[in-house]
Design a protein around this motif. Structure first.
Motif, PDB file in Angstrom:
ATOM      1  N   ARG A  11       0.832  -1.202   0.000  1.00 35.88           N
ATOM      2  CA  ARG A  11       0.000   0.000   0.000  1.00 35.88           C
ATOM      3  C   ARG A  11       0.867   1.253   0.000  1.00 35.88           C
ATOM      4  O   ARG A  11       0.723   2.147   0.829  1.00 35.88           O
ATOM      5  CB  ARG A  11      -0.928  -0.006   1.201  1.00 35.88           C
ATOM      6  CG  ARG A  11      -1.866  -1.190   1.143  1.00 35.88           C
ATOM      7  CD  ARG A  11      -2.930  -1.101   2.153  1.00 35.88           C
ATOM      8  NE  ARG A  11      -3.804  -2.268   2.006  1.00 35.88           N
ATOM      9  CZ  ARG A  11      -4.741  -2.583   2.825  1.00 35.88           C
ATOM     10  NH1 ARG A  11      -4.959  -1.834   3.866  1.00 35.88           N
ATOM     11  NH2 ARG A  11      -5.481  -3.627   2.626  1.00 35.88           N
ATOM     12  N   ILE A  66      -8.491   6.631   2.085  1.00 31.51           N
ATOM     13  CA  ILE A  66      -9.672   5.777   2.255  1.00 31.51           C
ATOM     14  C   ILE A  66      -9.723   4.728   1.151  1.00 31.51           C
ATOM     15  O   ILE A  66      -9.958   3.546   1.411  1.00 31.51           O
ATOM     16  CB  ILE A  66     -10.958   6.632   2.282  1.00 31.51           C
ATOM     17  CG1 ILE A  66     -11.016   7.453   3.565  1.00 31.51           C
ATOM     18  CG2 ILE A  66     -12.196   5.751   2.144  1.00 31.51           C
ATOM     19  CD1 ILE A  66     -12.125   8.505   3.573  1.00 31.51           C
ATOM     20  N   ASN A  67      -9.479   5.138  -0.075  1.00 27.75           N
ATOM     21  CA  ASN A  67      -9.502   4.211  -1.202  1.00 27.75           C
ATOM     22  C   ASN A  67      -8.461   3.110  -1.023  1.00 27.75           C
ATOM     23  O   ASN A  67      -8.750   1.935  -1.232  1.00 27.75           O
ATOM     24  CB  ASN A  67      -9.260   4.976  -2.501  1.00 27.75           C
ATOM     25  CG  ASN A  67      -9.361   4.099  -3.734  1.00 27.75           C
ATOM     26  OD1 ASN A  67      -9.335   2.882  -3.661  1.00 27.75           O
ATOM     27  ND2 ASN A  67      -9.457   4.746  -4.874  1.00 27.75           N
ATOM     28  N   LEU A  69      -7.012   2.065   1.784  1.00 29.19           N
ATOM     29  CA  LEU A  69      -7.339   1.211   2.930  1.00 29.19           C
ATOM     30  C   LEU A  69      -8.500   0.269   2.628  1.00 29.19           C
ATOM     31  O   LEU A  69      -8.619  -0.790   3.238  1.00 29.19           O
ATOM     32  CB  LEU A  69      -7.633   2.060   4.162  1.00 29.19           C
ATOM     33  CG  LEU A  69      -6.421   2.820   4.717  1.00 29.19           C
ATOM     34  CD1 LEU A  69      -6.844   3.760   5.829  1.00 29.19           C
ATOM     35  CD2 LEU A  69      -5.351   1.843   5.191  1.00 29.19           C
ATOM     36  N   ARG A  70      -9.336   0.619   1.662  1.00 28.64           N
ATOM     37  CA  ARG A  70     -10.438  -0.260   1.252  1.00 28.64           C
ATOM     38  C   ARG A  70      -9.996  -1.271   0.196  1.00 28.64           C
ATOM     39  O   ARG A  70     -10.810  -2.043  -0.290  1.00 28.64           O
ATOM     40  CB  ARG A  70     -11.591   0.569   0.689  1.00 28.64           C
ATOM     41  CG  ARG A  70     -12.361   1.299   1.740  1.00 28.64           C
ATOM     42  CD  ARG A  70     -13.537   1.998   1.119  1.00 28.64           C
ATOM     43  NE  ARG A  70     -14.389   2.599   2.122  1.00 28.64           N
ATOM     44  CZ  ARG A  70     -15.413   3.358   1.850  1.00 28.64           C
ATOM     45  NH1 ARG A  70     -15.729   3.626   0.595  1.00 28.64           N
ATOM     46  NH2 ARG A  70     -16.135   3.858   2.826  1.00 28.64           N
ATOM     47  N   GLY A  71      -8.720  -1.218  -0.179  1.00 26.46           N
ATOM     48  CA  GLY A  71      -8.209  -2.207  -1.130  1.00 26.46           C
ATOM     49  C   GLY A  71      -7.913  -1.661  -2.510  1.00 26.46           C
ATOM     50  O   GLY A  71      -7.510  -2.412  -3.395  1.00 26.46           O
ATOM     51  N   GLY A  72      -8.108  -0.379  -2.721  1.00 32.28           N
ATOM     52  CA  GLY A  72      -7.808   0.200  -4.033  1.00 32.28           C
ATOM     53  C   GLY A  72      -6.308   0.205  -4.280  1.00 32.28           C
ATOM     54  O   GLY A  72      -5.509   0.342  -3.356  1.00 32.28           O
ATOM     55  N   ARG A  73      -5.936   0.008  -5.535  1.00 30.52           N
ATOM     56  CA  ARG A  73      -4.517  -0.006  -5.891  1.00 30.52           C
ATOM     57  C   ARG A  73      -4.315   0.771  -7.172  1.00 30.52           C
ATOM     58  O   ARG A  73      -5.171   0.799  -8.040  1.00 30.52           O
ATOM     59  CB  ARG A  73      -4.033  -1.438  -6.115  1.00 30.52           C
ATOM     60  CG  ARG A  73      -4.179  -2.288  -4.868  1.00 30.52           C
ATOM     61  CD  ARG A  73      -3.511  -3.579  -5.030  1.00 30.52           C
ATOM     62  NE  ARG A  73      -2.070  -3.312  -5.117  1.00 30.52           N
ATOM     63  CZ  ARG A  73      -1.173  -4.241  -5.270  1.00 30.52           C
ATOM     64  NH1 ARG A  73      -1.536  -5.478  -5.359  1.00 30.52           N
ATOM     65  NH2 ARG A  73       0.099  -3.938  -5.338  1.00 30.52           N
TER      66      ARG A  73
END
Length: 167
Positions: A11, A66-67, A69-73
């Protein structure tokens, strides 16, 4: 038991979010320090745009965090001319960085025309050109054009340095 470092693995975008947030706070603090005389005719004032930019930077930082931490890459580089397996070309990067550093060190003492010539000439040499005379002449011309372009076009006097009184 997982450590905090394990949960953040992969991340790296959080670093970008942190950088955006820090820059946003710095822009806000800098804008807050602006001294402006009160004017009834200008309700907006010069602080408005920096405050808007600072706010947008912080909002972008929060939304990106936020993106992530929600799994966005972020999407991997897909450029057709980029070989991600190939290491950096330090034989080009270091001389190019050296030309920029030399420009920074010379600009106040030698002036823009000389330091700009070093910057432009050093850059083309670092990028592989071997037409020394042509590149040198073009570098001098670019430095002179930018010197007078800033002075005549924008009213900004770049440092003349050693050429003070000649330019």
């Amino acid at each position: 038991m997982s450590s905090p470092a394990t949960g953040l693995k992969g991340r790296a975008e959080l670093g970008v979010a942190l950088l955006l947030g820090v820059v946003g706070v710095l822009v806000f603090l800098d804008a807050n320090g602006l001294v402006t005389p009160y004017s009834k005719s200008d309700p907006v004032g010069p602080k408005t745009v920096p405050f808007i930019v600072a706010g947008l930077l912080v909002v972008c930082a929060v939304l990106l965090a936020i993106n992530v931490l929600r799994g966005g890459r972020g999407e991997a580089e897909g450029g057709e001319d980029v070989d991600l397996a190939h290491p950096a070309d330090w034989k080009t990067v270091l001389p190019l960085a050296g030309a920029f550093l030399l420009n920074i060190l010379l600009i106040d003492w030698a002036g823009w025309v000389i330091s700009g010539t070093v910057l432009f000439w050093g850059s083309v040499l670092a990028l592989g050109s071997r037409r020394y005379i042509r590149d040198g002449l073009i570098s001098v011309a670019l430095s002179l054009l930018t010197f007078y372009g800033f002075y005549l076009g924008l009213g900004i006097a770049l440092p003349a340095g050693l050429l003070e009184g000649i330019l």
